[in-house]
Enzyme design. Structure first.
Site, PDB file in Angstrom:
ATOM      1  N   SER A  13      25.541 -32.140  60.117  1.00  0.00           N
ATOM      2  CA  SER A  13      25.845 -30.722  60.291  1.00  0.00           C
ATOM      3  C   SER A  13      27.347 -30.545  60.151  1.00  0.00           C
ATOM      4  O   SER A  13      28.106 -31.514  60.312  1.00  0.00           O
ATOM      5  CB  SER A  13      25.411 -30.277  61.696  1.00  0.00           C
ATOM      6  OG  SER A  13      25.862 -28.963  61.966  1.00  0.00           O
ATOM      7  N   TYR A  48      24.722 -31.582  70.808  1.00  0.00           N
ATOM      8  CA  TYR A  48      24.296 -31.542  69.399  1.00  0.00           C
ATOM      9  C   TYR A  48      25.422 -32.033  68.488  1.00  0.00           C
ATOM     10  O   TYR A  48      25.224 -32.884  67.617  1.00  0.00           O
ATOM     11  CB  TYR A  48      23.906 -30.100  69.042  1.00  0.00           C
ATOM     12  CG  TYR A  48      23.509 -29.898  67.597  1.00  0.00           C
ATOM     13  CD1 TYR A  48      22.211 -30.177  67.158  1.00  0.00           C
ATOM     14  CD2 TYR A  48      24.425 -29.409  66.665  1.00  0.00           C
ATOM     15  CE1 TYR A  48      21.854 -29.985  65.825  1.00  0.00           C
ATOM     16  CE2 TYR A  48      24.067 -29.217  65.337  1.00  0.00           C
ATOM     17  CZ  TYR A  48      22.781 -29.499  64.923  1.00  0.00           C
ATOM     18  OH  TYR A  48      22.428 -29.303  63.606  1.00  0.00           O
TER      19      TYR A  48
END
Ligand code: NAD
Length: 269
Positions: A151, A166
């Site tokens: 990401s 995350y």
């Protein structure tokens, strides 16, 4: 597909494992690879989604899709899932380690240890197990391509307040991918990592938002649309095109690369 673009067939006789294949980026990639004649093993927790995807793919070519219900963070399950894939399709060429969750989002002191461990276990341990059990089969083939979905969060963007767990998993995946790229280069196994920005998928279903996060937000003003190139979030298909390129021999000299695919979103943050 535009009528002027000839159908590519980069994956005739090749087999790919795709984790998180039931939805979003994994699903779009499974469709692209199968359209180009790959056999695809669809690994996911959600059997309903992968089964209906397999019905669609098996219309492209009979029995090209194998559905496996598995939690990527479960060691025994992953070992067995990989074994079944290799047995069914007689080998393995491409691994897309893509399954991931957003998990708990909130101020660090509000996160429980189990919140932290849950996200770590799916995003990091799941990636480790995916590589651990597939690498021997790629070595057997004498070459292979591994793609890991990370990401922009944790890599080029740090302003997603409350997303510390995350983001940590996504940064960890990049380090793991680069270590693996070097380790596996002499076996002609390539490992690349992709860092999407916002993509319109079902990932929000896995977000557990703690309302306390409001207390740590520093307001940042994004222009309308947030992704200048797309004027909104990207599409799973945009990412699937990149994954297909990295999975194919068109990227034969690319390994250890970290490719941002975010329509310039992270350049703003
Ligand atoms: P999605 O929720 O649409 O699809 C993810 C799939 O993974 C689902 O089908 C889900 O059932 C499956 N899954 C979740 N945990 C699993 C587990 N433990 N074992 C097996 N399957 C599991 O999400 P998506 O957006 O397509 O996400 C794919 C990847 O892309 C994730 O790693 C995510 O972190 C990453 N990503 C997404 C975005 C975005 O904006 N959508 C941005 C950057 C990175």
């Amino acid at each position: 597909m535009s009528p002027n673009i000839a159908k590519k067939q980069r994956f005739i006789g090749k087999t790919a494992i795709i984790t998180g294949a039931g939805s979003g980026i994994g699903r779009a990639t499974a469709i692209k690879l199968a359209r180009e004649d790959a056999n695809v093993a669809l690994f996911d927790l959600n059997l309903e989604r992968t089964s209906s995807l397999a019905d669609k793919l098996n219309k492209f070519r009979k029995d090209c899709a194998l559905v496996i219900e598995v939690d990527t963070s479960d060691e025994k399950g992953m070992e067995e899932a990989v074994r079944r894939t290799v047995e069914q399709f007689s080998g393995l060429d491409v691994v897309f380690a893509n399954a991931g969750i957003n998990g708990a989002v909130g101020p660090i002191e509000e996160l429980s240890l189990s919140d932290w461990e849950c996200t770590m276990s799916v995003n990091l341990t799941g990636t480790f197990l995916t590589l651990k059990y597939t690498i021997p089969h790629l070595k057997d083939k004498g070459k292979g391509s591994i793609i890991i979905t990370c990401s922009i969060n944790g890599n080029t963007r740090f302003a997603s307040f409350g997303w510390s767990t995350y983001s940590t998993t996504k940064a960890g995946q990049v380090a793991f991918a680069k270590m693996a790229a070097l380790e596996l280069a002499k076996f002609k196994i390539r490992v690349n990592v992709i860092c999407p920005g916002a993509i319109a998928t079902n990932i929000d279903e896995t977000t557990e938002m703690n309302e306390e996060v409001e207390a740590i937000v520093i307001p940042i003003e994004f222009p309308d649309g947030a992704q200048p190139l797309a004027d909104g979030p990207g599409k799973p298909d945009n990412v699937a095109d990149l994954v297909s390129f990295l999975a194919s021999d068109e990227s034969i000299h690319i390994t250890g690369a970290q490719i941002v695919i975010d329509g310039a979103e992270s350049l703003l943050s």
